[in-house]
Design a protein around this motif. Structure first.
Motif, PDB file in Angstrom:
ATOM      1  N   LEU A   1       0.835  -1.198   0.000  1.00  0.00           N
ATOM      2  CA  LEU A   1       0.000   0.000   0.000  1.00  0.00           C
ATOM      3  C   LEU A   1       0.870   1.249   0.000  1.00  0.00           C
ATOM      4  N   SER A   2       1.971   1.220   0.710  1.00  0.00           N
ATOM      5  CA  SER A   2       2.901   2.356   0.726  1.00  0.00           C
ATOM      6  C   SER A   2       3.437   2.645  -0.674  1.00  0.00           C
ATOM      7  N   SER A   3       3.748   1.608  -1.422  1.00  0.00           N
ATOM      8  CA  SER A   3       4.231   1.794  -2.793  1.00  0.00           C
ATOM      9  C   SER A   3       3.187   2.494  -3.654  1.00  0.00           C
ATOM     10  N   VAL A   4       1.942   2.093  -3.486  1.00  0.00           N
ATOM     11  CA  VAL A   4       0.857   2.705  -4.261  1.00  0.00           C
ATOM     12  C   VAL A   4       0.661   4.164  -3.843  1.00  0.00           C
ATOM     13  N   VAL A   5       0.687   4.422  -2.556  1.00  0.00           N
ATOM     14  CA  VAL A   5       0.526   5.789  -2.057  1.00  0.00           C
ATOM     15  C   VAL A   5       1.644   6.684  -2.590  1.00  0.00           C
ATOM     16  N   LYS A   6       2.862   6.187  -2.570  1.00  0.00           N
ATOM     17  CA  LYS A   6       3.997   6.964  -3.091  1.00  0.00           C
ATOM     18  C   LYS A   6       3.836   7.229  -4.587  1.00  0.00           C
ATOM     19  N   ALA A   7       3.381   6.227  -5.318  1.00  0.00           N
ATOM     20  CA  ALA A   7       3.161   6.404  -6.756  1.00  0.00           C
ATOM     21  C   ALA A   7       2.072   7.443  -7.011  1.00  0.00           C
ATOM     22  N   CYS A   8       0.984   7.361  -6.252  1.00  0.00           N
ATOM     23  CA  CYS A   8      -0.115   8.324  -6.412  1.00  0.00           C
ATOM     24  C   CYS A   8       0.321   9.743  -6.062  1.00  0.00           C
ATOM     25  N   SER A   9       1.095   9.867  -5.025  1.00  0.00           N
ATOM     26  CA  SER A   9       1.492  11.212  -4.590  1.00  0.00           C
ATOM     27  C   SER A   9       2.547  11.827  -5.498  1.00  0.00           C
ATOM     28  N   SER A  10       3.157  11.018  -6.356  1.00  0.00           N
ATOM     29  CA  SER A  10       4.149  11.572  -7.275  1.00  0.00           C
ATOM     30  C   SER A  10       3.537  11.997  -8.609  1.00  0.00           C
ATOM     31  N   ILE A  11       2.252  11.715  -8.797  1.00  0.00           N
ATOM     32  CA  ILE A  11       1.567  12.102 -10.033  1.00  0.00           C
ATOM     33  C   ILE A  11       1.184  13.576  -9.934  1.00  0.00           C
ATOM     34  N   PHE A  12       1.525  14.322 -10.959  1.00  0.00           N
ATOM     35  CA  PHE A  12       1.097  15.713 -10.978  1.00  0.00           C
ATOM     36  C   PHE A  12       0.500  16.020 -12.341  1.00  0.00           C
ATOM     37  N   CYS A  13      -0.341  17.036 -12.404  1.00  0.00           N
ATOM     38  CA  CYS A  13      -1.021  17.346 -13.655  1.00  0.00           C
ATOM     39  C   CYS A  13      -1.275  18.848 -13.754  1.00  0.00           C
ATOM     40  N   ALA A  14      -1.972  19.220 -14.793  1.00  0.00           N
ATOM     41  CA  ALA A  14      -2.355  20.606 -15.061  1.00  0.00           C
ATOM     42  C   ALA A  14      -1.137  21.465 -15.390  1.00  0.00           C
ATOM     43  N   PRO A  15      -1.092  22.709 -14.932  1.00  0.00           N
ATOM     44  CA  PRO A  15       0.019  23.593 -15.305  1.00  0.00           C
ATOM     45  C   PRO A  15       1.387  23.075 -14.884  1.00  0.00           C
ATOM     46  N   ALA A  16       1.445  22.300 -13.827  1.00  0.00           N
ATOM     47  CA  ALA A  16       2.728  21.778 -13.360  1.00  0.00           C
ATOM     48  C   ALA A  16       3.387  20.901 -14.419  1.00  0.00           C
ATOM     49  N   VAL A  17       2.586  20.170 -15.188  1.00  0.00           N
ATOM     50  CA  VAL A  17       3.132  19.310 -16.228  1.00  0.00           C
ATOM     51  C   VAL A  17       3.803  20.157 -17.302  1.00  0.00           C
ATOM     52  N   GLU A  18       3.092  21.161 -17.796  1.00  0.00           N
ATOM     53  CA  GLU A  18       3.657  22.035 -18.823  1.00  0.00           C
ATOM     54  C   GLU A  18       4.900  22.747 -18.318  1.00  0.00           C
ATOM     55  N   GLN A  19       4.861  23.181 -17.097  1.00  0.00           N
ATOM     56  CA  GLN A  19       6.002  23.883 -16.519  1.00  0.00           C
ATOM     57  C   GLN A  19       7.217  22.962 -16.426  1.00  0.00           C
ATOM     58  N   SER A  20       6.999  21.710 -16.057  1.00  0.00           N
ATOM     59  CA  SER A  20       8.122  20.784 -15.946  1.00  0.00           C
ATOM     60  C   SER A  20       8.728  20.494 -17.320  1.00  0.00           C
ATOM     61  N   PHE A  21       7.886  20.394 -18.350  1.00  0.00           N
ATOM     62  CA  PHE A  21       8.428  20.187 -19.697  1.00  0.00           C
ATOM     63  C   PHE A  21       9.233  21.403 -20.145  1.00  0.00           C
ATOM     64  N   SER A  22       8.775  22.586 -19.824  1.00  0.00           N
ATOM     65  CA  SER A  22       9.523  23.791 -20.173  1.00  0.00           C
ATOM     66  C   SER A  22      10.866  23.814 -19.462  1.00  0.00           C
ATOM     67  N   MET A  23      10.883  23.423 -18.205  1.00  0.00           N
ATOM     68  CA  MET A  23      12.137  23.380 -17.454  1.00  0.00           C
ATOM     69  C   MET A  23      13.094  22.353 -18.044  1.00  0.00           C
ATOM     70  N   MET A  24      12.557  21.220 -18.480  1.00  0.00           N
ATOM     71  CA  MET A  24      13.404  20.176 -19.056  1.00  0.00           C
ATOM     72  C   MET A  24      14.038  20.645 -20.370  1.00  0.00           C
ATOM     73  N   ASN A  25      13.351  21.511 -21.120  1.00  0.00           N
ATOM     74  CA  ASN A  25      13.933  22.043 -22.356  1.00  0.00           C
ATOM     75  C   ASN A  25      15.185  22.848 -22.090  1.00  0.00           C
ATOM     76  N   HIS A  26      15.315  23.413 -20.907  1.00  0.00           N
ATOM     77  CA  HIS A  26      16.510  24.161 -20.552  1.00  0.00           C
ATOM     78  C   HIS A  26      17.659  23.230 -20.127  1.00  0.00           C
ATOM     79  N   ILE A  27      17.309  22.007 -19.730  1.00  0.00           N
ATOM     80  CA  ILE A  27      18.291  21.063 -19.236  1.00  0.00           C
ATOM     81  C   ILE A  27      18.755  20.116 -20.350  1.00  0.00           C
ATOM     82  N   ILE A  28      17.774  19.592 -21.103  1.00  0.00           N
ATOM     83  CA  ILE A  28      18.066  18.617 -22.148  1.00  0.00           C
ATOM     84  C   ILE A  28      17.691  19.209 -23.508  1.00  0.00           C
ATOM     85  N   THR A  29      18.601  19.133 -24.435  1.00  0.00           N
ATOM     86  CA  THR A  29      18.315  19.655 -25.772  1.00  0.00           C
ATOM     87  C   THR A  29      17.760  18.540 -26.651  1.00  0.00           C
ATOM     88  N   ALA A  30      17.129  18.930 -27.741  1.00  0.00           N
ATOM     89  CA  ALA A  30      16.560  17.944 -28.673  1.00  0.00           C
ATOM     90  C   ALA A  30      17.660  17.062 -29.218  1.00  0.00           C
TER      91      ALA A  30
END
Length: 86
Positions: free
Chosen positions: A57-86
């Protein structure tokens, strides 16, 4: 909570379903674990995991709590573009 097993088949395979169900029952039977508005959800679950042994159950709770969505997803992709290039 038992339905969570269906959504995380890589964490809870057929061999761990019975253990997961048992841990969910154990969680439900523990009377002193009631959520509070004053405690952050991740801190509350951390206390639950210290109180009772529920590894699957702890594994499932940790997996659920690590899921994020909405603007945070777009923001994380934008941040990754600064770290990793195409």
């Amino acid at each position: 909570m038992k339905k969570l097993a269906e959504y995380f088949p890589t964490l809870i395979g057929p061999e761990r379903e019975e253990q997961f169900t048992s841990e969910v029952r154990q969680y439900h039977l523990c009377q002193n674990l009631s959520p509070s508005d004053e405690v952050q959800l991740d801190h509350w679950w951390n206390n639950v995991m210290k109180e009772i042994e529920i590894p699957t159950l702890s594994s499932v709770v940790k997996a659920c709590s690590s899921i994020f969505c909405a603007p945070a997803v777009e923001q994380s992709f934008s941040m990754m573009n600064h770290i990793i290039t195409a």
